[in-house]
Write an enzyme that holds these catalytic residues in place. Structure first.
Site, PDB file in Angstrom:
ATOM      1  N   ARG A  55       1.117  -1.639  -0.465  1.00 53.06           N
ATOM      2  CA  ARG A  55      -0.452  -0.403   0.193  1.00 53.06           C
ATOM      3  C   ARG A  55       1.215   1.108  -0.245  1.00 53.06           C
ATOM      4  NH1 ARG A  55      -2.711  -4.135   2.209  1.00 53.06           N
ATOM      5  NH2 ARG A  55      -0.478  -4.421   2.131  1.00 53.06           N
ATOM      6  N   THR A  56       2.061   2.040   1.140  1.00 55.64           N
ATOM      7  CA  THR A  56       2.435   2.313   0.866  1.00 55.64           C
ATOM      8  C   THR A  56       3.470   3.024  -0.301  1.00 55.64           C
ATOM      9  OG1 THR A  56       2.968   2.091   3.421  1.00 55.64           O
ATOM     10  CG2 THR A  56       3.867   3.952   2.625  1.00 55.64           C
ATOM     11  N   LYS A  85      26.755  -2.764   0.211  1.00 55.97           N
ATOM     12  CA  LYS A  85      28.081  -3.033   0.111  1.00 55.97           C
ATOM     13  C   LYS A  85      28.929  -2.328   1.573  1.00 55.97           C
ATOM     14  CE  LYS A  85      27.699  -2.173  -4.558  1.00 55.97           C
ATOM     15  NZ  LYS A  85      27.800  -0.582  -5.498  1.00 55.97           N
ATOM     16  N   ARG A 106      11.187   3.611   3.653  1.00 61.42           N
ATOM     17  CA  ARG A 106      10.488   2.991   4.817  1.00 61.42           C
ATOM     18  C   ARG A 106      11.690   2.334   5.318  1.00 61.42           C
ATOM     19  NH1 ARG A 106       6.032  -1.339   5.025  1.00 61.42           N
ATOM     20  NH2 ARG A 106       5.172   1.008   5.227  1.00 61.42           N
ATOM     21  N   HIS A 134       4.731   5.273  12.038  1.00 62.08           N
ATOM     22  CA  HIS A 134       4.134   4.933  10.632  1.00 62.08           C
ATOM     23  C   HIS A 134       3.042   7.020   9.845  1.00 62.08           C
ATOM     24  CE1 HIS A 134       3.626   4.017   6.441  1.00 62.08           C
ATOM     25  NE2 HIS A 134       2.788   2.966   6.677  1.00 62.08           N
TER      26      HIS A 134
HETATM   27  N1   CP Z   1      -0.555   0.026   5.979  1.00 59.65           N
HETATM   28  C1   CP Z   1       0.804  -0.479   5.339  1.00 59.65           C
HETATM   29  O1   CP Z   1       1.882   0.852   5.349  1.00 59.65           O
HETATM   30  O2   CP Z   1       0.685  -1.609   4.314  1.00 59.65           O
HETATM   31  P1   CP Z   1       2.213  -1.443   3.471  1.00 59.65           P
HETATM   32  O3   CP Z   1       2.966  -2.571   4.069  1.00 59.65           O
HETATM   33  O4   CP Z   1       1.596  -2.646   2.225  1.00 59.65           O
HETATM   34  O5   CP Z   1       2.773  -0.515   2.599  1.00 59.65           O
END
Ligand code: CP
Length: 314
Positions: A55-56, A85, A106, A134
Protein backbone atom coordinates in the site's frame (compact mmCIF):
# COMPACT_ATOMS: atom_id res chain seq x y z
CA UNK A 1 16.99 20.37 11.39
CA UNK A 2 16.65 22.20 8.09
CA UNK A 3 13.63 24.32 7.19
CA UNK A 4 12.54 21.78 4.56
CA UNK A 5 9.10 20.31 5.17
CA UNK A 6 9.76 16.75 6.28
CA UNK A 7 7.11 14.29 7.48
CA UNK A 8 8.88 12.38 10.22
CA UNK A 9 6.41 11.71 13.01
CA UNK A 10 2.80 12.28 13.98
CA UNK A 11 3.62 14.65 16.84
CA UNK A 12 4.63 17.33 14.33
CA UNK A 13 0.99 17.84 13.28
CA UNK A 14 -1.34 20.23 15.06
CA UNK A 15 -5.08 20.56 14.52
CA UNK A 16 -4.75 23.41 12.05
CA UNK A 17 -2.28 21.47 9.92
CA UNK A 18 -4.52 18.40 10.01
CA UNK A 19 -7.54 20.42 8.89
CA UNK A 20 -5.50 21.88 6.04
CA UNK A 21 -4.14 18.48 5.00
CA UNK A 22 -7.57 16.86 5.05
CA UNK A 23 -9.01 19.73 3.00
CA UNK A 24 -6.25 19.22 0.46
CA UNK A 25 -6.83 15.43 0.41
CA UNK A 26 -10.49 16.06 -0.36
CA UNK A 27 -9.49 18.16 -3.35
CA UNK A 28 -7.03 15.45 -4.40
CA UNK A 29 -9.88 12.94 -4.58
CA UNK A 30 -11.37 15.03 -7.37
CA UNK A 31 -7.98 15.42 -9.06
CA UNK A 32 -7.52 11.63 -8.99
CA UNK A 33 -11.04 11.01 -10.31
CA UNK A 34 -10.17 13.24 -13.29
CA UNK A 35 -7.05 11.12 -13.88
CA UNK A 36 -4.52 13.55 -12.43
CA UNK A 37 -2.93 16.92 -13.03
CA UNK A 38 0.40 18.11 -14.46
CA UNK A 39 1.44 19.95 -11.29
CA UNK A 40 5.00 18.64 -10.90
CA UNK A 41 6.21 17.60 -14.37
CA UNK A 42 9.81 18.53 -13.49
CA UNK A 43 9.93 16.92 -10.06
CA UNK A 44 11.27 13.50 -9.18
CA UNK A 45 10.32 11.48 -6.08
CA UNK A 46 12.62 8.72 -4.81
CA UNK A 47 11.15 5.72 -3.00
CA UNK A 48 13.67 3.90 -0.82
CA UNK A 49 12.12 0.89 0.91
CA UNK A 50 14.23 -1.30 3.21
CA UNK A 51 11.10 -3.23 4.30
CA UNK A 52 8.31 -4.85 2.29
CA UNK A 53 5.30 -2.75 1.30
CA UNK A 54 2.27 -2.89 -0.96
CA UNK A 55 0.00 0.00 0.00
CA UNK A 56 2.48 2.64 1.10
CA UNK A 57 4.90 2.36 -1.81
CA UNK A 58 2.29 1.89 -4.53
CA UNK A 59 0.07 4.69 -3.23
CA UNK A 60 3.00 7.12 -2.93
CA UNK A 61 4.18 6.26 -6.43
CA UNK A 62 0.65 6.51 -7.82
CA UNK A 63 0.19 9.83 -6.01
CA UNK A 64 3.31 11.30 -7.61
CA UNK A 65 2.24 10.08 -11.05
CA UNK A 66 -1.26 11.56 -10.53
CA UNK A 67 0.44 14.89 -9.78
CA UNK A 68 2.40 14.73 -13.03
CA UNK A 69 5.75 13.95 -11.40
CA UNK A 70 8.24 11.16 -11.95
CA UNK A 71 9.40 8.37 -9.65
CA UNK A 72 12.67 6.54 -9.19
CA UNK A 73 13.48 4.05 -6.48
CA UNK A 74 14.03 0.60 -5.15
CA UNK A 75 12.16 -1.89 -3.03
CA UNK A 76 14.27 -4.31 -1.01
CA UNK A 77 16.84 -1.54 -0.59
CA UNK A 78 18.88 -3.65 1.84
CA UNK A 79 19.76 -5.93 -1.09
CA UNK A 80 19.46 -3.70 -4.14
CA UNK A 81 21.13 -0.51 -2.96
CA UNK A 82 24.78 -0.04 -2.00
CA UNK A 83 23.77 -0.52 1.63
CA UNK A 84 24.77 -4.14 1.03
CA UNK A 85 28.32 -2.91 0.32
CA UNK A 86 28.41 -1.13 3.67
CA UNK A 87 27.29 2.37 2.66
CA UNK A 88 25.80 4.28 5.57
CA UNK A 89 22.21 5.52 5.54
CA UNK A 90 23.54 9.08 5.71
CA UNK A 91 25.69 8.68 2.60
CA UNK A 92 22.87 6.94 0.73
CA UNK A 93 20.50 9.81 1.50
CA UNK A 94 23.02 12.50 0.54
CA UNK A 95 23.41 10.84 -2.86
CA UNK A 96 19.70 10.25 -3.53
CA UNK A 97 18.85 13.81 -2.46
CA UNK A 98 21.07 14.97 -5.31
CA UNK A 99 19.04 12.99 -7.83
CA UNK A 100 15.49 13.83 -6.69
CA UNK A 101 13.25 16.44 -5.09
CA UNK A 102 11.63 14.29 -2.39
CA UNK A 103 12.56 11.04 -0.63
CA UNK A 104 9.98 8.58 0.72
CA UNK A 105 11.74 6.05 2.92
CA UNK A 106 10.74 2.93 4.87
CA UNK A 107 13.46 1.59 7.13
CA UNK A 108 13.94 -1.15 9.69
CA UNK A 109 15.24 1.10 12.46
CA UNK A 110 13.39 3.48 14.77
CA UNK A 111 14.59 7.03 14.13
CA UNK A 112 15.99 6.30 10.65
CA UNK A 113 13.79 8.95 9.01
CA UNK A 114 15.09 11.61 11.39
CA UNK A 115 18.65 10.58 10.62
CA UNK A 116 17.88 10.83 6.91
CA UNK A 117 16.27 14.26 7.26
CA UNK A 118 19.29 15.55 9.16
CA UNK A 119 21.54 15.12 6.10
CA UNK A 120 19.04 15.43 3.25
CA UNK A 121 18.91 18.41 0.93
CA UNK A 122 15.32 17.56 0.00
CA UNK A 123 12.20 16.71 2.07
CA UNK A 124 12.02 13.24 3.61
CA UNK A 125 8.78 11.38 4.32
CA UNK A 126 8.82 8.60 6.90
CA UNK A 127 6.99 5.64 5.36
CA UNK A 128 7.57 3.55 8.50
CA UNK A 129 10.63 3.23 10.73
CA UNK A 130 10.79 -0.20 12.33
CA UNK A 131 8.37 -0.44 15.24
CA UNK A 132 8.56 3.34 15.72
CA UNK A 133 6.06 5.32 13.67
CA UNK A 134 4.09 5.31 10.43
CA UNK A 135 2.76 8.88 10.32
CA UNK A 136 1.31 8.85 6.80
CA UNK A 137 -0.71 5.72 7.63
CA UNK A 138 -2.11 7.40 10.74
CA UNK A 139 -2.99 10.49 8.71
CA UNK A 140 -5.02 8.41 6.27
CA UNK A 141 -6.61 6.54 9.18
CA UNK A 142 -7.75 9.79 10.73
CA UNK A 143 -8.91 11.14 7.37
CA UNK A 144 -11.01 8.00 6.98
CA UNK A 145 -12.60 8.46 10.41
CA UNK A 146 -13.39 12.09 9.59
CA UNK A 147 -14.86 11.17 6.22
CA UNK A 148 -16.96 8.31 7.51
CA UNK A 149 -18.16 9.97 10.74
CA UNK A 150 -18.10 13.63 9.72
CA UNK A 151 -15.75 14.45 12.63
CA UNK A 152 -13.21 13.10 15.10
CA UNK A 153 -13.98 14.95 18.37
CA UNK A 154 -15.66 12.67 20.89
CA UNK A 155 -14.74 9.41 19.14
CA UNK A 156 -14.19 6.22 21.17
CA UNK A 157 -11.63 4.07 19.40
CA UNK A 158 -10.52 0.56 20.29
CA UNK A 159 -6.98 -0.19 19.08
CA UNK A 160 -6.55 -3.92 18.92
CA UNK A 161 -3.73 -6.40 18.43
CA UNK A 162 0.01 -5.83 18.39
CA UNK A 163 0.36 -2.47 20.10
CA UNK A 164 4.09 -2.80 20.79
CA UNK A 165 5.55 -3.53 17.37
CA UNK A 166 2.64 -2.12 15.36
CA UNK A 167 3.86 1.37 14.53
CA UNK A 168 0.57 2.70 13.16
CA UNK A 169 -1.12 2.70 16.58
CA UNK A 170 1.69 4.81 18.02
CA UNK A 171 1.28 7.47 15.32
CA UNK A 172 -2.52 7.31 15.48
CA UNK A 173 -2.49 7.82 19.26
CA UNK A 174 -0.32 10.93 18.85
CA UNK A 175 -2.60 12.37 16.18
CA UNK A 176 -5.75 11.73 18.21
CA UNK A 177 -4.33 13.92 20.98
CA UNK A 178 -5.24 16.90 18.77
CA UNK A 179 -8.97 16.23 19.20
CA UNK A 180 -11.47 16.84 22.01
CA UNK A 181 -13.03 14.17 24.22
CA UNK A 182 -11.35 11.27 22.47
CA UNK A 183 -11.27 7.95 24.33
CA UNK A 184 -8.86 5.15 23.43
CA UNK A 185 -9.25 1.53 24.57
CA UNK A 186 -6.06 -0.44 23.97
CA UNK A 187 -6.87 -4.16 23.60
CA UNK A 188 -3.87 -6.44 23.29
CA UNK A 189 -2.21 -9.66 24.40
CA UNK A 190 -0.09 -9.10 27.52
CA UNK A 191 3.24 -9.33 25.71
CA UNK A 192 2.46 -6.64 23.11
CA UNK A 193 0.87 -3.86 25.14
CA UNK A 194 0.97 -0.20 24.14
CA UNK A 195 4.40 1.23 25.10
CA UNK A 196 4.77 3.38 28.21
CA UNK A 197 6.09 6.30 26.16
CA UNK A 198 2.85 6.43 24.18
CA UNK A 199 0.79 6.35 27.38
CA UNK A 200 2.93 9.12 28.88
CA UNK A 201 2.29 11.30 25.84
CA UNK A 202 -1.47 10.71 26.12
CA UNK A 203 -1.36 11.61 29.82
CA UNK A 204 0.53 14.84 29.05
CA UNK A 205 -2.13 15.71 26.48
CA UNK A 206 -4.97 14.63 28.82
CA UNK A 207 -6.34 11.99 26.46
CA UNK A 208 -8.53 9.39 28.19
CA UNK A 209 -7.29 5.85 27.66
CA UNK A 210 -7.58 2.41 29.21
CA UNK A 211 -5.98 -0.98 28.66
CA UNK A 212 -8.12 -4.09 28.32
CA UNK A 213 -8.03 -7.71 27.29
CA UNK A 214 -11.80 -7.99 26.75
CA UNK A 215 -12.77 -7.03 23.21
CA UNK A 216 -16.33 -8.41 23.51
CA UNK A 217 -17.01 -6.01 26.37
CA UNK A 218 -16.27 -3.06 24.04
CA UNK A 219 -18.28 -4.34 21.08
CA UNK A 220 -21.41 -2.33 21.82
CA UNK A 221 -19.73 0.89 22.97
CA UNK A 222 -16.71 1.74 20.78
CA UNK A 223 -17.21 3.78 17.59
CA UNK A 224 -14.07 2.63 15.78
CA UNK A 225 -12.40 -0.78 15.90
CA UNK A 226 -8.82 -0.35 14.68
CA UNK A 227 -7.56 -3.89 14.24
CA UNK A 228 -3.85 -4.62 13.64
CA UNK A 229 -1.73 -7.58 12.60
CA UNK A 230 0.55 -9.34 15.07
CA UNK A 231 3.93 -8.37 13.60
CA UNK A 232 5.51 -11.83 13.51
CA UNK A 233 8.71 -10.58 11.87
CA UNK A 234 9.53 -8.26 14.79
CA UNK A 235 9.29 -10.75 17.67
CA UNK A 236 12.49 -11.92 19.37
CA UNK A 237 11.32 -15.58 19.13
CA UNK A 238 8.54 -17.72 17.70
CA UNK A 239 7.63 -18.68 21.25
CA UNK A 240 6.88 -15.04 22.09
CA UNK A 241 4.91 -14.64 18.86
CA UNK A 242 2.78 -17.70 19.63
CA UNK A 243 1.73 -16.11 22.94
CA UNK A 244 0.25 -13.15 21.00
CA UNK A 245 -1.21 -14.64 17.82
CA UNK A 246 -4.87 -15.45 17.28
CA UNK A 247 -6.14 -13.74 20.43
CA UNK A 248 -8.49 -11.01 19.16
CA UNK A 249 -10.33 -11.79 15.95
CA UNK A 250 -13.02 -9.58 14.43
CA UNK A 251 -15.62 -12.03 13.14
CA UNK A 252 -19.31 -11.98 12.25
CA UNK A 253 -20.40 -12.55 15.84
CA UNK A 254 -18.42 -9.56 17.12
CA UNK A 255 -19.60 -7.32 14.29
CA UNK A 256 -23.22 -8.26 15.04
CA UNK A 257 -22.71 -6.84 18.53
CA UNK A 258 -21.28 -3.52 17.26
CA UNK A 259 -23.19 -0.26 16.88
CA UNK A 260 -24.93 0.17 13.54
CA UNK A 261 -22.66 3.07 12.62
CA UNK A 262 -19.42 1.56 13.97
CA UNK A 263 -16.34 1.58 11.78
CA UNK A 264 -13.90 -1.29 11.34
CA UNK A 265 -10.44 -0.18 10.24
CA UNK A 266 -7.15 -1.99 9.66
CA UNK A 267 -3.93 -0.55 8.19
CA UNK A 268 -3.50 -3.88 6.34
CA UNK A 269 -2.09 -6.31 5.44
CA UNK A 270 -4.20 -8.64 7.57
CA UNK A 271 -3.23 -12.15 8.55
CA UNK A 272 -6.48 -13.65 9.80
CA UNK A 273 -7.38 -11.10 12.49
CA UNK A 274 -10.40 -9.88 10.51
CA UNK A 275 -12.49 -12.71 9.13
CA UNK A 276 -13.16 -12.26 5.40
CA UNK A 277 -16.87 -12.92 6.06
CA UNK A 278 -16.94 -9.40 7.56
CA UNK A 279 -15.75 -7.74 4.31
CA UNK A 280 -19.24 -7.24 2.88
CA UNK A 281 -20.54 -5.43 5.97
CA UNK A 282 -20.86 -1.66 5.37
CA UNK A 283 -19.01 -1.05 8.65
CA UNK A 284 -15.91 -2.76 7.22
CA UNK A 285 -14.06 0.30 5.93
CA UNK A 286 -10.51 -1.02 5.52
CA UNK A 287 -10.47 -1.09 1.74
CA UNK A 288 -11.94 2.43 1.57
CA UNK A 289 -9.27 3.38 4.13
CA UNK A 290 -6.47 2.06 1.89
CA UNK A 291 -7.91 4.01 -1.05
CA UNK A 292 -7.80 7.19 1.05
CA UNK A 293 -4.04 6.63 1.29
CA UNK A 294 -3.71 7.80 -2.28
CA UNK A 295 -5.42 11.13 -1.60
CA UNK A 296 -3.59 11.81 1.67
CA UNK A 297 -0.25 11.03 0.02
CA UNK A 298 -1.02 13.31 -2.92
CA UNK A 299 -1.74 16.05 -0.38
CA UNK A 300 1.48 15.29 1.53
CA UNK A 301 3.58 15.38 -1.63
CA UNK A 302 2.07 18.75 -2.45
CA UNK A 303 2.90 20.05 1.01
CA UNK A 304 6.49 18.84 0.74
CA UNK A 305 7.05 20.19 -2.76
CA UNK A 306 4.86 23.25 -2.36
CA UNK A 307 6.71 24.81 0.53
CA UNK A 308 4.58 23.93 3.58
CA UNK A 309 6.35 25.24 6.67
CA UNK A 310 7.71 22.88 9.28
CA UNK A 311 6.04 23.14 12.68
CA UNK A 312 5.73 21.28 15.99
CA UNK A 313 8.20 18.55 16.86
CA UNK A 314 9.02 17.31 13.39
N1 CP B 1 -0.39 -0.27 5.85
C1 CP B 1 0.81 -0.42 5.25
O1 CP B 1 1.80 0.26 5.59
O2 CP B 1 0.83 -1.35 4.26
P1 CP B 1 2.12 -1.78 3.45
O3 CP B 1 3.10 -2.42 4.44
O4 CP B 1 1.63 -2.75 2.43
O5 CP B 1 2.73 -0.54 2.86
Amino acid sequence: MSTLYHVLGAKQFDREQLDRLFGSAKEMEQVAVRGGIQRYPNKIMSTLFFEASTRTRFSFESAMHRLGGRVIGTENASQFSSTIKGETLEDTIRIIAGYSDLIVMRHTEIGAAKRAAAVSGVPVINAGDGSGEHPTQALLDLYTIQKEFGGIDGVHIAMIGDLTYGRTVHSLSYLLANYKDVRISFVSPDNVRIPTYVKQYLEEKRVAYEESSDLEALAGSADVFYQTRIQKERFPSLEEYSKAEGKFIIDRKLVDAMKRNALILHPLPRAGEIDTEVDGDPRAAYFRQAQNGLYIRMALIEQCLGGERQGGEG
